[in-house]
Design a protein around this motif. Structure first.
Motif, PDB file in Angstrom:
ATOM      1  N   LEU A   1       1.516   5.955   4.152  1.00 10.24           N
ATOM      2  CA  LEU A   1       2.736   5.277   3.690  1.00 10.24           C
ATOM      3  C   LEU A   1       2.726   3.797   4.071  1.00 10.24           C
ATOM      4  O   LEU A   1       3.159   2.952   3.286  1.00 10.24           O
ATOM      5  N   ASN A   2       2.222   3.494   5.253  1.00 13.40           N
ATOM      6  CA  ASN A   2       2.141   2.090   5.664  1.00 13.40           C
ATOM      7  C   ASN A   2       1.154   1.308   4.791  1.00 13.40           C
ATOM      8  O   ASN A   2       1.400   0.161   4.427  1.00 13.40           O
ATOM      9  N   LYS A   3       0.027   1.955   4.454  1.00 16.94           N
ATOM     10  CA  LYS A   3      -0.936   1.315   3.548  1.00 16.94           C
ATOM     11  C   LYS A   3      -0.309   1.106   2.174  1.00 16.94           C
ATOM     12  O   LYS A   3      -0.506   0.055   1.555  1.00 16.94           O
ATOM     13  N   ALA A   4       0.427   2.083   1.699  1.00 15.92           N
ATOM     14  CA  ALA A   4       1.106   1.963   0.408  1.00 15.92           C
ATOM     15  C   ALA A   4       2.117   0.818   0.442  1.00 15.92           C
ATOM     16  O   ALA A   4       2.241   0.060  -0.525  1.00 15.92           O
ATOM     17  N   ASP A   5       2.798   0.672   1.556  1.00 18.84           N
ATOM     18  CA  ASP A   5       3.767  -0.411   1.718  1.00 18.84           C
ATOM     19  C   ASP A   5       3.085  -1.772   1.603  1.00 18.84           C
ATOM     20  O   ASP A   5       3.552  -2.661   0.885  1.00 18.84           O
ATOM     21  N   ARG A   6       1.964  -1.921   2.301  1.00 17.16           N
ATOM     22  CA  ARG A   6       1.220  -3.187   2.239  1.00 17.16           C
ATOM     23  C   ARG A   6       0.669  -3.437   0.830  1.00 17.16           C
ATOM     24  O   ARG A   6       0.653  -4.572   0.350  1.00 17.16           O
ATOM     25  N   THR A   7       0.235  -2.370   0.169  1.00 17.65           N
ATOM     26  CA  THR A   7      -0.306  -2.504  -1.182  1.00 17.65           C
ATOM     27  C   THR A   7       0.776  -2.962  -2.154  1.00 17.65           C
ATOM     28  O   THR A   7       0.541  -3.849  -2.979  1.00 17.65           O
TER      29      THR A   7
END
Length: 180
Positions: free
Chosen positions: A98-104
């Motif tokens: 989810l954190n990676k998705a947020d940054r993406t």
């Protein structure tokens, strides 16, 4: 507004694309046709998903001004991979995912894509993850209470077993020989 066109005379460079773990290429006999949707070249197999995105969010790429076709394609590939990630069951998504998705989403938004709709879904995914953590913590707490109560009940049952013979002994009447 051009919905899509089949791109059959693309150069080899335009036909090769790599994003995350997915690759597509015309070199394979079973390779998809490359189709253009609103300025993005995507695989024919991705056409339905990309068309759905643009039908629901027609202004999504209105501020997206990259001229380099490969970069445009890469951004679309990243967006599609992100959507696929968010479609996973909540139990399969980690907080790291989810954190990676947020940054993406932040990166894609900085590039000019309007992704408020996807941001809302990501926020919902974060809420589900938080709710899932809360529920798991409650379950652990309840399991501990059950365990403690089972131990307590076991102790009470043990005490009961010890008291029964004493109660039977107290209820036994005296025999004549006991009194005389």
């Amino acid at each position: 507004m051009e919905k899509y066109t089949v791109s059959s005379d693309s150069s080899d460079e335009e036909q090769r694309y790599s994003s995350s773990s997915k690759e597509w290429s015309k070199s394979s006999d079973h390779a998809d046709e490359i189709v253009e949707v609103n300025g993005f070249q995507v695989l024919d197999s991705q056409l339905t998903q990309v068309m759905a995105i643009f039908e629901k969010h027609p202004d999504m790429a209105s501020d997206f001004n990259l001229e380099n076709q490969q970069l445009r394609n890469a951004y679309m590939g990243v967006l599609l991979n992100l959507i696929i990630t968010l479609c996973q069951p909540p139990t399969d998504l980690t907080m790291d995912d989810l954190n990676k998705a947020d940054r993406t989403i932040l990166d894609l938004t900085k590039a000019g894509l309007k992704l408020h709709w996807l941001r809302q879904k990501l926020d919902e995914a974060f809420q589900k993850e938080e709710k899932q953590r809360e529920i798991k913590a409650q379950i652990r707490s309840l399991e501990e209470k059950v365990k403690k109560r089972k131990l307590s009940l076991s102790d009470i049952e043990s005490d009961l077993k010890k008291q029964k013979p004493a109660a039977l002994a107290a209820e036994t009447p005296f025999d004549f020989s006991d009194i005389v």
